[in-house]
Design an enzyme around this catalytic site. Structure first.
Site, mmCIF file in Angstrom:
data_model
loop_
_atom_site.group_PDB
_atom_site.id
_atom_site.type_symbol
_atom_site.label_atom_id
_atom_site.label_comp_id
_atom_site.label_asym_id
_atom_site.label_seq_id
_atom_site.Cartn_x
_atom_site.Cartn_y
_atom_site.Cartn_z
ATOM 1 N N VAL A 38 0.867 -1.089 0.018
ATOM 2 C CA VAL A 38 -0.016 0.086 0.006
ATOM 3 C C VAL A 38 0.899 1.181 -0.033
ATOM 4 O O VAL A 38 2.037 1.356 0.323
ATOM 5 C CB VAL A 38 -1.058 0.011 1.230
ATOM 6 C CG1 VAL A 38 -2.087 -0.983 1.069
ATOM 7 C CG2 VAL A 38 -0.209 -0.166 2.534
ATOM 8 N N CYS A 39 0.338 2.389 -0.347
ATOM 9 C CA CYS A 39 0.981 3.678 -0.535
ATOM 10 C C CYS A 39 1.492 3.812 0.920
ATOM 11 O O CYS A 39 0.748 3.999 1.836
ATOM 12 C CB CYS A 39 -0.152 4.845 -0.975
ATOM 13 S SG CYS A 39 0.490 6.204 -0.755
ATOM 14 N N PRO A 40 2.572 4.489 1.159
ATOM 15 C CA PRO A 40 3.527 4.806 -0.090
ATOM 16 C C PRO A 40 4.477 3.703 -0.182
ATOM 17 O O PRO A 40 5.577 4.141 -1.040
ATOM 18 C CB PRO A 40 4.335 6.068 0.746
ATOM 19 C CG PRO A 40 4.158 5.610 2.159
ATOM 20 C CD PRO A 40 3.257 4.842 2.529
#
Lengths: 246, 80, 212
Positions: free
Chosen positions: B17-19
Site C-alpha cells: 500500500v501507499c507509500p
C-alpha cells in the site's frame, strides 16, 4: 474558555499528534515543567521509527499516544502526560481545550490544522503551529486576535493531491528535532507572556538556512478578522480530503 | 509495441500500500540505467492513479499504463 | 543492504529525491562519532541513530544526571556512564546501528562543547555544538576554532545547565548537517552560528589571535 489558574499551578499544553513533531516537542515541554495532553489515534508503524524518537522497535503496533506518554514519563521524573487515543474533532475540540494554556500543533493534515487554528482563535487559546515536508520546516506562534493566525496566512486548505503529505513526499528525520525545538521554545515563550507571534520561521535543512517571514493579523481573516464569518466549528468545514489511503 | 525494449526489471507491488508502492518502484528505477524500462504490477485504484503521476513527477516517462479488472501493468522508462 | 524491514523503516528517507535507496545505503555505511553527550549531544545521537547511521561511536564517561537527559537517557539510568546508557537506548530504538564506546581525548574545547565527527571513507568533517542556558552555538569547524570565541558566544548566559529547546535545536541541527553531508558527499558551509528562536546569528572571525 480557559479556567483561572491558581498561583503556582502548572501550565498545561495540548499536543496534537504523536508523530515526528509531537515526539520531539513532548519531552521538551515535560522538561520545561509543563503538564501535557497528547492526542493521537494511530498506532506505531515501522516507517515511523525513522523520526519519531519516543518509539522503540518493541513499540510497533502500540497506540502512539500511550507509547509516547510512557516514554516521556521514563525520561522525565514527575512528568505529567495524559494520553488520549483520539483525533481532534469539531464536536469535541472545545471540550479538549478546557484548562489548556497552549496548543502545540504537530498534525500532518490540513483539515486538522485549520480546525486547531479556528478552535484556538474562538477560545482565545495561544497556539504554536509547526509543519515539516521533505527538507523544509516552518513554525509560527499565534496569540489569537492579536497576531496573525494560521488562516490569516493560508486562507483555505489546498485541494487534495496538490501538496503531497509526508507519506508521499518523504521527510528528513532530524528536521523534526529542529522544528520541534522551535515549537517547544515558542510554547514556553508564549506562556511567559512574551510578545510572540507574527513571525513565520522557515528552515531549509538541505541548504542549511533559516529565514523569518514577518506576518500580521489580516483584518479580513475569516476567523480572527474584524468581521469574522467563522464563529463556530462546523463539521463540513473540516472534511478530511486525502489523496492516498495510508 | 514498437520501440519498447524488454523491461530491464520487474517490480510487483500488488501486495503493498501507499507509500510503499512508490518506494519500491523508486528502488526498482534506481537499479536500472537511464533509458531502460521498469515493468510494474499494481493492484487497486490508488496505485493506478498515483504511480504514473509520481514517476512522471521525478522525470521518468510512462510508456504504458494498462489497467485491467484485477492487476494493472505499468511500463516506465527511466529518465535522466 | 536494504532488506524489506529496512525499506520500510527508512521509507520516508528513501522517498526523498535527494536520498533514495542509494542515499540510505550511504547513511547505513557511515561512521559518526559523538564526543560529549550533553543535552545537545543526546539529541544529535538520537536522530543519527534513527536515520540508521551504521556505526555510532559514543564518547562520554560522565554519569547520567539525576533527572535523565534529553530524549535519550531515562532518569532510571542515573549514575551510569552516559555513553553506555546511550548505547542501550539506541539499541532499543534501532537495531541497525552498531554502537561502541570510546575514550575521550582531553582538550580545552571538550570542557565546553560537544563534537560530532563524520569519519570513514567519503566526506569527513567535525561539527561542534556548545550550549549554556538558552544559548546554543553550532557549526562545522576545522579543529582550530578558538575556545575563547565559543566562550564569548555563550558568555551572555550566566545560567548553569541548558534550556532544553536550545540544546535540542543545536543537536538536531548537528544531525541534520551530518546527514546532509553524507547525502551530498560534499562539504557544508563552515563557521559557527548562534542559534535563535528565528534566524541564527553568524559568529564572526576570531579576534583573539591565538587560534592556529
Amino acid at each position: 474558555m480557559r479556567a483561572e489558574m491558581g498561583v503556582g499551578a502548572k501550565k498545561r499544553a495540548l499536543v496534537i499528534g504523536a508523530g515526528g513533531l509531537g515526539c520531539a516537542v513532548l519531552p521538551l515541554l515535560a522538561r520545561a515543567g509543563l503538564e501535557t495532553v497528547v492526542l493521537d489515534d494511530d498506532t506505531v508503524s515501522l516507517s515511523n521509527l525513522q523520526r519519531q524518537l519516543l518509539f522503540a522497535t518493541a513499540d510497533l503496533g502500540r497506540p502512539k499516544a500511550d507509547a509516547a506518554a510512557e516514554r516521556v514519563r521514563a525520561l522525565v521524573p514527575g512528568a505529567s502526560v495524559e494520553a488520549r487515543l483520539e483525533r481532534l474533532t469539531p464536536e469535541h475540540a472545545f471540550d479538549l481545550l478546557e484548562g489548556i494554556d497552549v496548543v502545540v500543533d504537530g498534525s500532518d493534515n490540513f483539515p486538522t490544522r485549520f480546525l486547531v487554528n479556528d478552535a484556538c482563535v474562538l477560545t482565545g487559546t495561544p497556539l504554536v503551529h509547526g509543519a515539516i515536508l521533505r527538507f523544509t520546516g516552518q513554525v509560527m506562534s499565534v496569540r489569537p486576535s492579536e497576531t496573525a493566525c494560521y488562516r490569516c496566512l493560508f486562507e483555505e486548505p489546498p485541494p487534495a493531491g496538490v501538496v503531497p503529505s509526508c507519506a508521499e513526499a518523504g521527510v528528513l528525520g532530524a528536521l523534526c528535532g529542529i522544528v520541534g525545538a522551535w515549537m517547544a521554545w515558542s510554547a514556553t515563550s508564549l506562556l511567559s507572556g512574551a510578545d510572540a507571534g507574527n513571525d513565520l520561521i522557515v528552515h531549509d535543512a538541505l541548504a542549511g538556512t533559516t529565514r523569518v517571514v514577518g506576518l500580521g493579523r489580516d483584518p479580513a481573516c475569516a476567523v480572527c478578522g474584524n468581521t469574522p464569518s467563522i464563529r463556530s466549528l462546523l463539521t463540513e468545514r473540516y472534511v478530511e480530503a486525502q489523496a492516498c489511503v495510508a | 509495441m514498437r520501440g519498447v525494449s524488454e523491461p530491464a526489471r520487474v517490480v510487483d507491488v500488488r501486495a503493498h500500500v501507499c507509500p510503499m508502492t512508490w518506494v519500491r518502484v523508486k528502488l526498482g528505477l534506481e537499479a536500472i540505467r537511464e533509458g531502460e524500462i521498469l515493468e510494474v504490477w499494481m493492484r487497486g485504484d490508488e496505485p493506478l492513479r498515483n504511480l504514473p503521476r509520481s514517476a512522471a513527477g521525478e522525470g521518468h516517462e510512462v510508456v504504458l499504463c494498462e489497467p485491467s479488472e484485477s492487476d494493472h501493468r505499468l511500463l516506465i522508462r527511466k529518465g535522466g | 543492504m536494504l532488506d524489506d524491514l529496512r525499506i520500510e523503516r527508512y521509507a520516508r528517507h528513501i522517498l526523498l529525491r535527494e536520498v533514495g535507496g542509494v542515499g540510505q545505503e550511504r547513511i547505513l555505511s557511515s561512521t559518526v562519532e559523538v564526543e560529549g553527550l550533553g543535552e545537545a549531544g543526546c539529541w544529535a545521537a538520537t536522530y543519527l541513530a534513527l536515520a540508521g547511521v551504521g556505526r555510532l561511536l559514543l564518547v562520554d564517561p560522565r554519569p547520567v544526571p539525576a533527572g535523565g537527559l534529553g530524549p535519550l537517557l531515562p532518569f532510571s539510568e542515573e549514575g551510569r556512564p552516559r555513553d553506555r546508557a546511550a548505547a542501550a537506548s539506541i539499541g532499543a530504538l534501532n537495531p541497525d546501528v552498531v554502537t561502541s564506546v570510546g575514550a575521550p581525548v582531553p582538550g580545552e574545547m571538550r570542557e565546553i562543547a560537544e563534537t560530532v565527527r563524520l569519519g570513514g571513507d567519503g566526506i569527513q568533517g567535525v561539527y561542534l555544538v556548545a550550549t549554556r542556558g538558552e544559548r546554543a552555538v553550532g557549526g562545522w569547524i576545522d579543529g582550530h576554532e578558538c575556545v575563547a570565541c565559543v566562550e564569548a558566544a555563550l558568555e551572555a548566559e550566566d545560567a548553569s545547565g541548558t534550556a532544553p529547546p536550545a540544546a535540542a535545536l543545536a543537536g538536531s541541527t548537528a544531525a541534520s548537517e551530518i546527514l546532509a553531508a553524507i547525502l551530498q558527499q560534499a562539504p557544508r558551509r563552515r563557521g559557527l552560528w548562534l542559534h535563535r528562536l528565528g534566524e541564527p546569528e553568524a559568529i564572526g572571525a576570531c579576534p583573539h589571535g591565538d587560534a592556529a
